[in-house]
Design an enzyme around this catalytic site. Structure first.
Site, PDB file in Angstrom:
ATOM      1  N   GLY A  62     -18.084 -15.099 -14.793  1.00  0.00           N
ATOM      2  CA  GLY A  62     -18.508 -13.666 -14.636  1.00  0.00           C
ATOM      3  C   GLY A  62     -18.660 -13.012 -16.069  1.00  0.00           C
ATOM      4  O   GLY A  62     -18.199 -13.637 -16.972  1.00  0.00           O
TER       5      GLY A  62
ATOM      6  N   GLY B  22     -16.089 -17.668 -12.520  1.00  0.00           N
ATOM      7  CA  GLY B  22     -16.905 -16.911 -11.120  1.00  0.00           C
ATOM      8  C   GLY B  22     -17.852 -17.766 -10.716  1.00  0.00           C
ATOM      9  O   GLY B  22     -18.057 -17.714  -9.492  1.00  0.00           O
TER      10      GLY B  22
ATOM     11  N   GLU C  77      -9.424 -19.673 -17.780  1.00  0.00           N
ATOM     12  CA  GLU C  77      -9.210 -18.220 -18.018  1.00  0.00           C
ATOM     13  C   GLU C  77      -7.890 -18.014 -18.928  1.00  0.00           C
ATOM     14  O   GLU C  77      -7.735 -17.041 -19.577  1.00  0.00           O
ATOM     15  CB  GLU C  77      -8.927 -17.425 -16.694  1.00  0.00           C
ATOM     16  CG  GLU C  77     -10.197 -17.170 -15.920  1.00  0.00           C
ATOM     17  CD  GLU C  77     -10.828 -18.133 -15.086  1.00  0.00           C
ATOM     18  OE1 GLU C  77     -10.076 -19.574 -15.183  1.00  0.00           O
ATOM     19  OE2 GLU C  77     -11.831 -18.417 -14.386  1.00  0.00           O
TER      20      GLU C  77
ATOM     21  N   ASP D 247      -8.814 -16.858 -11.395  1.00  0.00           N
ATOM     22  CA  ASP D 247      -9.000 -16.022 -10.186  1.00  0.00           C
ATOM     23  C   ASP D 247     -10.116 -16.573  -9.383  1.00  0.00           C
ATOM     24  O   ASP D 247     -10.148 -17.789  -9.137  1.00  0.00           O
ATOM     25  CB  ASP D 247      -9.175 -14.492 -10.622  1.00  0.00           C
ATOM     26  CG  ASP D 247     -10.451 -14.343 -11.259  1.00  0.00           C
ATOM     27  OD1 ASP D 247     -11.366 -15.209 -11.783  1.00  0.00           O
ATOM     28  OD2 ASP D 247     -11.091 -13.281 -11.405  1.00  0.00           O
TER      29      ASP D 247
END
Ligand SMILES: *[C@@H]1O[C@H](CO)[C@@H](O)[C@H](O)[C@H]1NC(C)=O
Ligand SMILES: *[C@@H]1O[C@H](CO)[C@@H](O)[C@H](O)[C@H]1NC(C)=O
Length: 379
Positions: free
Chosen positions: A91, A139, A162, A170
């Site tokens: 992301g 992402g 992350e 996530d």
């Protein structure tokens, strides 16, 4: 959800194509949404930034994906990345932290809409095929791993990195990671370990392995299928896989460490895992201790609890939990510091706060999981 810094895109003249159902007004659409025969084809089109996913792209992909799901002239959906390096490196989180600093709503909207998209992929009613022929992180994993088919190649580089930027794995990491064999998912989540090529399939992240040079033919064959069922798609993928012998003899890079991973990462706390690694003292264990010592202590503790909880939750419930965690990271310190150190200043020297595992209390971790009330994600 780690991605390269947002940079000005290089502009080129794109060929006008009648197949483009949706195009942005400028010369270079960040995502192509095309109908090729009876297939919907999504191409993430920001090759200069390794196809990093931003909110504009999410807002284009999601409605089209839903349309194709109920459109009786669309049988399958294929998603891929433009250029020869990346499927999607993550992301565009630098933009997200910048928004967080000034209280811009992008800091909520990005995670919310991204997770809604991840859920749409996880519950998609038609065959969804991700061609992860390159870097696939954060992402990018969320856009592929929840789909029915994920095709890795020798160019695939997978990671959930992350914890190195003060975030947590996530996009449904809390769902798919604890479902990998043994403690492999927890190991990947805490250390950000990178898997390459065939190993991405061996770990269970990809469903198939096909040589990169065969991908254009594979795509053509998929597009040419007449009203295919998931089994028909599966048969084509199996056939391409059986024609791909590259690296077949190479053992899984983690093969000789899997039993150690299961043993060392089975402690119920991060301190316990670190203690196990230090007591073990092998080269492998030493390396993991060193890696973990560089990660955000808060992120490590959040991640362990996220995967422990996620092991028995549905994807929807995991995403609701992860949305709470994302907003806790936006309220905290380490996410901004991690993005600064890794993506902005690139000094690779984040100063975490708290700086040790002992200083991160159970209560602090607990708070990150608490309800956001009416601001909770609803799916
Ligand atoms: C996403 O990227 C595109 C292309 O670089 C850019 O035009 C757009 O403004 C970006 N959107 C957001 C929300 O940052
Ligand atoms: C497909 O949908 C359209 C309208 O949504 C309808 O007119 C058409 O009869 C449908 N075709 C089939 C084969 O179901």
């Amino acid at each position: 959800n780690i991605g390269p810094a947002k940079t000005k895109g290089h502009r080129f003249k794109s060929q006008p194509s009648p197949n483009h159902i949706q195009m942005s007004s400028h010369a270079e659409p960040e995502v192509l949404l095309e109908k090729v025969g009876r297939a919907g084809v999504i191409t993430m089109n920001r090759p200069k930034v390794l196809n990093a996913l931003n909110l504009t792209m999410i807002r284009q992909i999601y409605p089209q994906l839903k349309k194709w799901e109920s459109d009786n002239e669309t049988d399958i959906v294929i998603i891929k990345g433009a250029g020869d390096k990346a499927f999607c490196a993550g992301g565009d989180i630098r933009a997200v932290t910048e928004a967080g600093k000034v209280g811009d709503s992008l800091a909520q909207d990005f995670f919310r809409e991204e997770y809604i998209l991840n859920n749409a992929i996880g519950s998609y009613r038609k065959p969804y095929i991700a061609l992860i022929d390159g870097i696939t992180m954060g992402g990018g994993v969320g856009l592929s791993v929840h789909g029915r088919f994920r095709v890795a190649t020798e160019k695939t580089l997978f990671a959930m990195p992350e914890t190195a930027i003060g975030l947590f794995p996530d996009v449904g990491g809390g769902y798919f990671l604890p479902r990998l064999q043994g403690k492999l998912g927890l190991f990947l989540a805490l250390t950000g370990f990178r898997l390459k090529g065939r190993d991405v399939q061996r770990a269970g992240v990809a469903t198939h392995f096909v040589e990169s040079k065969k991908i254009p033919d594979l795509q053509k064959e998929l597009v040419d299928l007449k009203s295919p069922s998931a089994e028909d798609v599966s048969r084509v993928l199996d056939s391409y896989q059986s024609q791909s012998s590259l690296d077949a003899e190479k053992p899984f890079i983690l093969k000789k460490h899997l039993s150690d991973i299961d043993r060392l990462f089975s402690a119920s706390s991060v301190e316990g895992i670190v203690k196990n690694l230090k007591t073990d003292g092998s080269e492998f264990a030493k390396k993991q201790t060193e890696t973990l010592s560089k990660m955000s202590p808060t992120s490590l503790k959040i991640t362990l609890k996220q995967l422990q909880a996620g092991a028995s939750l549905s994807l929807q419930d995991v995403l609701v939990m992860e949305y709470r965690l994302s907003q806790a990271c936006m309220r905290g310190y380490d996410f901004y510091e991690g993005v600064r150190a890794v993506l902005v200043d690139k000094d690779q020297n984040p100063k975490w706060n708290p700086s040790t595992l002992e200083e991160v209390s159970d209560q602090m971790v607990e708070q990150c999981f608490s309800s956001l009330g009416e601001k909770d994600l609803t799916l």
